[in-house]
Design a protein around this motif. Structure first.
Motif, short mmCIF file in Angstrom:
data_model
loop_
_atom_site.label_atom_id
_atom_site.label_comp_id
_atom_site.label_asym_id
_atom_site.label_seq_id
_atom_site.Cartn_x
_atom_site.Cartn_y
_atom_site.Cartn_z
N ILE B 150 0.83 -1.20 0.00
CA ILE B 150 0.00 0.00 0.00
C ILE B 150 0.87 1.25 0.00
O ILE B 150 0.56 2.26 -0.63
N LEU B 235 -9.15 -3.97 -3.21
CA LEU B 235 -9.00 -3.44 -1.84
C LEU B 235 -8.02 -2.27 -1.80
O LEU B 235 -8.31 -1.23 -1.19
N ALA B 238 -9.48 0.79 -3.49
CA ALA B 238 -10.50 1.42 -2.67
C ALA B 238 -9.86 2.15 -1.50
O ALA B 238 -10.29 3.25 -1.12
N GLY B 239 -8.82 1.56 -0.93
CA GLY B 239 -8.10 2.20 0.18
C GLY B 239 -7.49 3.52 -0.25
O GLY B 239 -7.58 4.52 0.45
N ILE B 279 -17.84 -3.71 -1.50
CA ILE B 279 -16.43 -4.12 -1.58
C ILE B 279 -16.28 -5.48 -0.93
O ILE B 279 -15.68 -6.40 -1.49
N MET B 280 -16.88 -5.64 0.25
CA MET B 280 -16.69 -6.89 0.98
C MET B 280 -17.24 -8.07 0.20
O MET B 280 -16.59 -9.12 0.11
N ILE B 283 -14.84 -8.93 -2.69
CA ILE B 283 -13.61 -9.57 -2.23
C ILE B 283 -13.91 -10.98 -1.74
O ILE B 283 -13.16 -11.93 -2.02
#
Lengths: 309, 303
Positions: B150, B235, B238-239, B279-280, B283
């Motif tokens: 990240i 993920l 989105a982060g 999102i969840m 994933i």
């Protein structure tokens, strides 16, 4: 063993140099003139040109990089923040304890949840507990932690009022952030513990222990766990390193003044030396944690240790 | 797949009777048979299928456009008119989530495409040629691995600036080393096998050997990694958007929507809740499918 450790430490040097090169290059390529950023939009052109000259911004790329590395190694100087004018190193080191605390409590939560769940799942394979905890683990790795953090604030701070939604000084401040950052690690540790236990339980020495009439709890907790935990320890170490780097989002949600938030703020204010130093600092910490894990692994597993004697 | 119809009808035991000339479809059909038995994986596949469908036909499915503002209907809770409520500009959250599927899947697949192609190429070269080149490439990969994903993505985005394409590149570069390692490892195990030697003996050049013989034989781990990789790419993206460094409003990106919802968390829970759920679920589906594929592609690994 000492030779092995020594060799691994020596090998860190090219990696760290490589990281510094990548980070420096990225920041070099970033649009925006540092001199202009420092002096502000309204500063006269000749002042900007003078500062560019002073900072050596007109030198060739490699000269600038060389100077950066020399300052970092010889004077432990990573430059100064454009916005606060304080040394970058000071900026980072004053914020590091918060990040470290967050990652450490997150890992603690992950261990406390992950290892027992993994053990019970493995000893009761295909039971209801096993199925439920495996689905829960899958949800745990699938949940974006920034969303989970918000949902927990919504439930526990806004609706129930049990915990504060920001800050990091007291235990009750740390509970929500620690769970947020630790959930995916807990899931990973659960899965690792389970599969590692399942592998060990099938081995001959466990059957021998059972055959001689050893109590099942002792077999699980003493004979099996000891060997099963070796790969788990590696995963825990890696997770710790990973959380140090991944604390950015959690820090942002709970307003924790850590290194991650410092970096996000610095990117937004174009404070490149801080971004550069921050990434470098986290990467070095991450690498050292990984090295430590490798060495620990060698200590725990005599088969690996014997290779280096 | 021509000529396999008869076998499909007879299903299971027909595999052993497949004559030599059908070997090419054999292993993959075998994988599909195993995957089909895995309920969790099939559930994941259905979830992903629905999302792809939603992404492709967003205009038809969504009741409103992603940027239709109904300012008199700001911040409404879920109701019959707005299934998941509206945001601070009176935009329908359900519609934005549907359009968001398009963005997130795009980011996921393209970012993984970038890392698989770049990483795969480096891994193939390193594994196939070995020696100093191998050493150099893999040390560079070690350096990239030393920066947490990240963080690397954040620094790349800082250099390139925010935006859809840059996020794809940033997230993609972050996982290049993983693919390089996987491809290299499988090439090392395949390189010296007899069929490769045979190909070389009949005069195939390096490029042909890598593309025609080595890559197809190392696909299994790449497919698994890629499926799980799409999940982590979504993920990460989105982060990045959540902290304001990724895809910018008004694009209906799930992370960016969450970031808006955060400002209204206290009084309007629905604004942040639903994009995160989207999102969840995505994933979750990808993880189920990825785990199932791993078991189906290599049954030995299954616990």
């Amino acid at each position: 063993m000492h030779k092995y450790i020594f060799k691994r430490i020596i090998m860190l040097i090219p990696v760290i140099l490589g990281v510094s090169f990548i980070v420096f290059t990225l920041m070099y390529l970033t649009p925006g003139d540092p001199a202009r950023i420092m002096l502000g939009e309204s500063a006269p052109e000749e002042d900007v040109i003078r500062l560019q000259e002073e900072m050596g911004l007109n030198d060739p790329f490699l000269v600038q990089y060389g100077r950066y590395v020399r300052d970092a190694v010889v004077y432990q100087d990573l430059g100064r923040s454009y916005t606060s004018n304080r040394p970058v190193f000071t900026e980072i080191i004053t914020r590091f304890p918060a990040t470290f605390k967050l990652a450490a409590t997150g890992v603690a939560v992950a261990i406390a949840v992950g290892i027992p769940t993994g053990i019970i799942s493995a000893t009761k394979q295909y039971s209801l507990f096993d199925s439920v905890s495996m689905v829960a683990a899958l949800i745990g790795v699938s949940m974006p932690n920034f969303w989970q953090g918000l949902m927990m604030i919504l439930l526990f701070s806004v609706n129930l009022g049990w915990f504060p939604s920001s800050g990091y000084n007291t235990v009750s401040h740390m509970i929500l952030p620690a769970i947020t950052i630790g959930t995916s690690s807990a899931a990973i540790i659960t899965r690792m513990t389970r599969s590692s236990m399942l592998e060990v339980i099938r081995q001959d020495y466990i059957r021998t222990a059972r055959a001689k009439g050893q109590n099942e709890t002792i077999i699980t907790l003493k004979h099996a766990l000891k060997n099963a935990l070796i790969p788990v320890v590696t995963v825990i170490g890696l997770q710790f390193g990973y959380l140090l780097g991944g604390a950015v989002l959690t820090e942002s949600i709970f307003s924790i003044p850590g290194v991650g938030r410092l970096m996000v703020d610095s990117i937004k204010s174009r404070d490149f030396p801080v971004v550069q130093g921050g990434v470098l600092f986290i990467a070095i910490t991450f690498t050292i944690v990984n090295l430590f894990v490798d060495i620990l692994y060698a200590f725990l597993d005599p088969r690996i240790k014997s290779q280096y004697q | 797949m021509d000529g396999t119809k008869v076998d499909v009808k007879k299903s299971g035991d027909s595999l052993s009777k497949v004559p030599n000339k059908k070997r090419k479809t054999g292993p993959w059909r075998d994988v599909w048979q195993r995957l089909k038995k895995n309920k969790m994986a099939m559930f994941g596949l259905v979830v992903i299928g629905l999302l792809v469908f939603a992404a492709l036909f967003a205009e038809q499915i969504a009741p409103y456009g992603f940027d239709d503002q109904n300012l008199q209907d700001r911040l409404l809770s879920p109701n019959s008119q707005y299934l998941l409520g509206t945001d601070n500009f009176g935009r329908d959250i359900f519609s934005r989530i549907i359009f968001g599927a398009r963005i997130s899947l795009q980011v996921g697949f393209i970012a993984v495409g970038i890392s698989a192609i770049v990483g795969g190429a480096f891994g193939a070269i390193a594994g196939y040629y070995g020696g100093k080149l191998d050493n150099f490439i893999m040390r560079v990969m070690d350096v990239l691995l030393a920066i947490p994903g990240i963080l690397l993505a954040i620094s790349i985005v800082a250099a390139l600036g925010p935006g859809l394409v840059n996020v794809m590149i940033a997230v993609g570069i972050g996982s290049v080393p993983q693919y390089a390692r996987i491809v290299r490892a499988s090439i090392l195990s395949i390189r010296d096998q007899e069929f490769v030697e045979a190909a070389r003996a009949v005069g195939a050049n390096d490029f042909r050997i890598i593309m025609k013989h080595i890559i197809p034989n190392s696909l299994a781990p790449i497919i698994v990694q890629a499926t799980l990789g799409v999940a982590s790419a979504i993920l990460s993206a989105a982060g990045l958007s959540f902290i304001g460094l990724g895809i910018q409003p008004p694009t209906p990106e799930w992370g960016a929507m969450l970031s808006t919802g955060r400002d209204y968390l206290r009084d309007h829970w629905h604004v942040a809740t639903f994009p995160g759920l989207a999102i969840m679920i995505t994933i979750f589906g990808l993880n189920l499918l990825g785990d199932g594929l791993r078991d189906a592609l290599d049954p030995r690994l299954k616990n």
